[in-house]
Write a protein that holds these residues in place. Structure first.
Motif, PDB file in Angstrom:
ATOM      1  N   HIS A 260      51.359  33.680  69.228  1.00  0.00           N
ATOM      2  CA  HIS A 260      52.129  34.890  69.472  1.00  0.00           C
ATOM      3  C   HIS A 260      52.636  35.461  68.150  1.00  0.00           C
ATOM      4  CE1 HIS A 260      52.259  33.894  73.784  1.00  0.00           C
ATOM      5  NE2 HIS A 260      52.404  32.655  73.365  1.00  0.00           N
ATOM      6  N   SER A 261      52.755  36.778  68.091  1.00  0.00           N
ATOM      7  CA  SER A 261      53.238  37.442  66.875  1.00  0.00           C
ATOM      8  C   SER A 261      54.439  38.320  67.178  1.00  0.00           C
ATOM      9  CB  SER A 261      52.131  38.313  66.268  1.00  0.00           C
ATOM     10  OG  SER A 261      51.065  37.502  65.816  1.00  0.00           O
ATOM     11  N   PHE A 262      55.324  38.416  66.205  1.00  0.00           N
ATOM     12  CA  PHE A 262      56.485  39.294  66.310  1.00  0.00           C
ATOM     13  C   PHE A 262      56.085  40.706  65.912  1.00  0.00           C
ATOM     14  CE2 PHE A 262      58.263  35.068  65.807  1.00  0.00           C
ATOM     15  CZ  PHE A 262      59.248  35.065  66.778  1.00  0.00           C
ATOM     16  N   ASP A 263      56.883  41.676  66.317  1.00  0.00           N
ATOM     17  CA  ASP A 263      56.628  43.085  66.042  1.00  0.00           C
ATOM     18  C   ASP A 263      56.819  43.380  64.552  1.00  0.00           C
ATOM     19  OD1 ASP A 263      56.613  45.867  65.846  1.00  0.00           O
ATOM     20  OD2 ASP A 263      57.987  46.176  67.512  1.00  0.00           O
ATOM     21  N   ASP A 264      55.768  43.851  63.901  1.00  0.00           N
ATOM     22  CA  ASP A 264      55.828  44.160  62.462  1.00  0.00           C
ATOM     23  C   ASP A 264      56.889  45.208  62.143  1.00  0.00           C
ATOM     24  OD1 ASP A 264      53.842  42.334  61.792  1.00  0.00           O
ATOM     25  OD2 ASP A 264      52.230  43.818  61.956  1.00  0.00           O
ATOM     26  N   LYS A 265      57.075  46.165  63.041  1.00  0.00           N
ATOM     27  CA  LYS A 265      58.080  47.213  62.796  1.00  0.00           C
ATOM     28  C   LYS A 265      59.494  46.637  62.815  1.00  0.00           C
ATOM     29  CE  LYS A 265      55.341  51.084  64.416  1.00  0.00           C
ATOM     30  NZ  LYS A 265      55.166  52.126  65.424  1.00  0.00           N
TER      31      LYS A 265
ATOM     32  N   ASN B  23      50.308  23.397  76.422  1.00  0.00           N
ATOM     33  CA  ASN B  23      49.985  22.090  75.848  1.00  0.00           C
ATOM     34  C   ASN B  23      51.189  21.477  75.121  1.00  0.00           C
ATOM     35  OD1 ASN B  23      47.217  22.316  76.692  1.00  0.00           O
ATOM     36  ND2 ASN B  23      46.892  23.681  74.944  1.00  0.00           N
ATOM     37  N   GLY B  24      52.389  21.706  75.654  1.00  0.00           N
ATOM     38  CA  GLY B  24      53.589  21.139  75.064  1.00  0.00           C
ATOM     39  C   GLY B  24      54.030  21.790  73.766  1.00  0.00           C
ATOM     40  N   LYS B  25      53.527  23.009  73.525  1.00  0.00           N
ATOM     41  CA  LYS B  25      53.834  23.699  72.268  1.00  0.00           C
ATOM     42  C   LYS B  25      53.991  25.195  72.504  1.00  0.00           C
ATOM     43  CE  LYS B  25      51.001  20.547  69.589  1.00  0.00           C
ATOM     44  NZ  LYS B  25      49.809  20.369  68.809  1.00  0.00           N
ATOM     45  N   ILE B  26      54.604  25.851  71.537  1.00  0.00           N
ATOM     46  CA  ILE B  26      54.603  27.308  71.445  1.00  0.00           C
ATOM     47  C   ILE B  26      54.185  27.627  70.021  1.00  0.00           C
ATOM     48  CG2 ILE B  26      56.026  29.397  71.389  1.00  0.00           C
ATOM     49  CD1 ILE B  26      57.659  28.171  73.689  1.00  0.00           C
ATOM     50  N   CYS B  27      53.123  28.413  69.882  1.00  0.00           N
ATOM     51  CA  CYS B  27      52.589  28.743  68.566  1.00  0.00           C
ATOM     52  C   CYS B  27      52.928  30.184  68.213  1.00  0.00           C
ATOM     53  CB  CYS B  27      51.078  28.544  68.536  1.00  0.00           C
ATOM     54  SG  CYS B  27      50.583  26.812  68.790  1.00  0.00           S
ATOM     55  N   LEU B  28      53.410  30.365  66.981  1.00  0.00           N
ATOM     56  CA  LEU B  28      53.826  31.675  66.505  1.00  0.00           C
ATOM     57  C   LEU B  28      53.204  31.969  65.154  1.00  0.00           C
ATOM     58  CD1 LEU B  28      57.647  31.365  67.275  1.00  0.00           C
ATOM     59  CD2 LEU B  28      55.949  32.597  68.628  1.00  0.00           C
ATOM     60  N   ASN B  29      52.934  33.237  64.915  1.00  0.00           N
ATOM     61  CA  ASN B  29      52.507  33.703  63.605  1.00  0.00           C
ATOM     62  C   ASN B  29      53.768  34.220  62.906  1.00  0.00           C
ATOM     63  OD1 ASN B  29      50.813  34.387  61.484  1.00  0.00           O
ATOM     64  ND2 ASN B  29      50.479  36.430  62.284  1.00  0.00           N
ATOM     65  N   LEU B  30      54.153  33.589  61.817  1.00  0.00           N
ATOM     66  CA  LEU B  30      55.392  33.929  61.124  1.00  0.00           C
ATOM     67  C   LEU B  30      55.133  34.806  59.903  1.00  0.00           C
ATOM     68  CD1 LEU B  30      57.035  30.401  61.371  1.00  0.00           C
ATOM     69  CD2 LEU B  30      57.381  32.382  62.861  1.00  0.00           C
ATOM     70  N   PRO B  31      56.069  35.720  59.612  1.00  0.00           N
ATOM     71  CA  PRO B  31      55.888  36.652  58.484  1.00  0.00           C
ATOM     72  C   PRO B  31      56.180  35.991  57.134  1.00  0.00           C
ATOM     73  CG  PRO B  31      58.003  37.028  59.510  1.00  0.00           C
ATOM     74  CD  PRO B  31      57.301  35.977  60.338  1.00  0.00           C
TER      75      PRO B  31
ATOM     76  N   GLY C 237      52.718  32.140  57.990  1.00  0.00           N
ATOM     77  CA  GLY C 237      51.535  31.952  58.825  1.00  0.00           C
ATOM     78  C   GLY C 237      51.801  31.256  60.142  1.00  0.00           C
ATOM     79  N   LYS C 238      50.752  30.681  60.710  1.00  0.00           N
ATOM     80  CA  LYS C 238      50.811  30.070  62.048  1.00  0.00           C
ATOM     81  C   LYS C 238      51.582  28.749  61.995  1.00  0.00           C
ATOM     82  CE  LYS C 238      47.905  27.697  65.354  1.00  0.00           C
ATOM     83  NZ  LYS C 238      46.593  27.143  65.600  1.00  0.00           N
ATOM     84  N   PHE C 239      52.448  28.577  62.998  1.00  0.00           N
ATOM     85  CA  PHE C 239      53.163  27.309  63.152  1.00  0.00           C
ATOM     86  C   PHE C 239      53.317  27.045  64.638  1.00  0.00           C
ATOM     87  CE2 PHE C 239      56.657  24.329  63.305  1.00  0.00           C
ATOM     88  CZ  PHE C 239      56.404  23.511  62.213  1.00  0.00           C
ATOM     89  N   CYS C 240      53.005  25.826  65.056  1.00  0.00           N
ATOM     90  CA  CYS C 240      53.168  25.438  66.452  1.00  0.00           C
ATOM     91  C   CYS C 240      54.394  24.541  66.576  1.00  0.00           C
ATOM     92  CB  CYS C 240      51.925  24.713  66.965  1.00  0.00           C
ATOM     93  SG  CYS C 240      50.481  25.794  67.106  1.00  0.00           S
ATOM     94  N   PHE C 241      55.308  24.933  67.450  1.00  0.00           N
ATOM     95  CA  PHE C 241      56.566  24.227  67.650  1.00  0.00           C
ATOM     96  C   PHE C 241      56.436  23.267  68.829  1.00  0.00           C
ATOM     97  CE2 PHE C 241      57.428  28.249  65.658  1.00  0.00           C
ATOM     98  CZ  PHE C 241      58.365  27.946  64.684  1.00  0.00           C
ATOM     99  N   PRO C 242      56.870  22.015  68.662  1.00  0.00           N
ATOM    100  CA  PRO C 242      56.813  21.065  69.779  1.00  0.00           C
ATOM    101  C   PRO C 242      57.905  21.372  70.791  1.00  0.00           C
ATOM    102  CG  PRO C 242      57.936  20.068  67.915  1.00  0.00           C
ATOM    103  CD  PRO C 242      57.452  21.434  67.454  1.00  0.00           C
ATOM    104  N   ILE C 243      57.545  21.322  72.046  1.00  0.00           N
ATOM    105  CA  ILE C 243      58.493  21.588  73.129  1.00  0.00           C
ATOM    106  C   ILE C 243      58.697  20.276  73.895  1.00  0.00           C
ATOM    107  CG2 ILE C 243      58.938  22.964  75.209  1.00  0.00           C
ATOM    108  CD1 ILE C 243      58.876  24.572  72.528  1.00  0.00           C
ATOM    109  N   PRO C 244      59.959  19.905  74.173  1.00  0.00           N
ATOM    110  CA  PRO C 244      60.197  18.643  74.888  1.00  0.00           C
ATOM    111  C   PRO C 244      59.408  18.570  76.199  1.00  0.00           C
ATOM    112  CG  PRO C 244      62.270  19.585  74.110  1.00  0.00           C
ATOM    113  CD  PRO C 244      61.208  20.619  73.870  1.00  0.00           C
ATOM    114  N   SER C 245      58.924  17.384  76.503  1.00  0.00           N
ATOM    115  CA  SER C 245      58.057  17.203  77.678  1.00  0.00           C
ATOM    116  C   SER C 245      58.761  17.482  79.005  1.00  0.00           C
ATOM    117  CB  SER C 245      57.470  15.791  77.689  1.00  0.00           C
ATOM    118  OG  SER C 245      58.508  14.828  77.755  1.00  0.00           O
TER     119      SER C 245
END
Length: 122
Positions: A6-11, A59-67, A71-79
């Motif tokens: 997922h990406s945040f709004d560039d504006k 898959n137990g994560k949330i992946c974000l594209n950071l400014p 770059g891309k980072f996947c955050f672990p989410i508790p099970s």
């Protein structure tokens, strides 16, 4: 299966960066730094909201594209939070004297922050 990134709004990111720069540019223009009228406790650090987006646990994560080149980072989410759960990811841009120095990400489920992670200087 690969997670959605997922990406945040560039504006919104650009608006946060402009607001931080503008805040300190005004102080410099007013001579606050040269005249010493800048509050002694102001260390120049400022974090501004740069938006929130809706995401889902995959898959137990949330992946974000950071400014800021992070770059891309996947955050672990508790099970205990199942795959498919709706969540909200929010971004803050951290600056020093209006210059971007890092980002802070918070992820919330049902209005409760479940994760907070900083990159760079925040």
């Amino acid at each position: 299966m690969a997670n959605t990134v997922h990406s945040f709004d560039d504006k919104a990111i650009e608006a946060a960066l402009e607001a931080a720069k503008g805040h300190y540019d005004e102080q410099v223009s007013a001579g606050a730094l040269a005249t010493g009228t800048l509050a002694a406790y102001d260390d120049g650090h400022l974090a501004l909201a740069a938006g929130c987006i809706s995401v889902k646990v995959e898959n137990g994560k949330i992946c974000l594209n950071l400014p800021l080149g992070i770059g891309k980072f996947c955050f672990p989410i508790p099970s205990i939070i199942p795959n498919g759960t709706a969540a909200e990811a929010c971004l803050n841009i951290c600056t020093t004297w209006g210059i971007p120095t890092g980002v802070r990400v918070t992820i919330s489920v049902a209005g409760k922050v479940i994760l907070s992670k900083s990159f760079g200087k925040c």
